[in-house]
Design a protein around this motif. Structure first.
Motif: not given
Length: 142
Positions: A70-74, A79-83, A104-107
């Motif tokens: 998540r920190a390295a995301a361009p 935003e992605i859900d950490a859990n 959609q979140m999974a993708g």
């Protein structure tokens, strides 16, 4: 199951950071259709995660990976859900786990994880070719 060569090249250009080629392939896929792409993406994710983690992976290892990813995301990435990300990674390592994650979140999680794992300088072109070939074979059996 129809996995087109363009779908495979889309993932390859994404991983390699070839944005111009990726944009051209994306336009072609927009015209052709993306119907079986989620299956291919899931297979690439499975093989990438299993390449990254070993049999002795702990929940803490997965949490650290997701935090780093998540920190390295361009910049500008959704935003992605950490859990959800942790659950999806754990399920790739243990397919017996049940998941209830928005597709959609999974993708988004799968795409980001694939980039994070396979964009490593330790991933050779041959490694990427082998992983993609395995993923195509698995997706066609799905």
């Amino acid at each position: 199951m129809t996995i087109s060569p363009e779908m495979v090249e889309y993932i390859r250009t994404m991983v390699k950071g070839d944005h111009a080629a990726n944009d051209r392939i994306e336009a072609k896929l927009d015209a052709q259709g993306w119907d079986d792409f989620p299956t291919l993406l899931g297979a690439v994710f499975y093989f990438a995660v299993n390449r990254r983690f070993g049999a002795s992976t702990t929940a803490a290892d997965v949490m650290v990976f997701v935090a780093e990813m998540r920190a390295a995301a361009p910049a500008g990435s959704p935003e992605i859900d950490a859990n959800a990300a942790e659950s999806l990674v754990r399920a790739a390592l243990d397919p017996s786990l049940d998941l209830d994650i928005d597709p959609q979140m999974a993708g988004r999680i799968q795409g980001l994880a694939i980039l994070h794992i396979l964009s490593s300088p330790h991933t050779t072109d041959e490694d990427l070719d082998d992983l993609l070939a395995n993923a195509v074979e698995a997706a066609r059996r799905a």
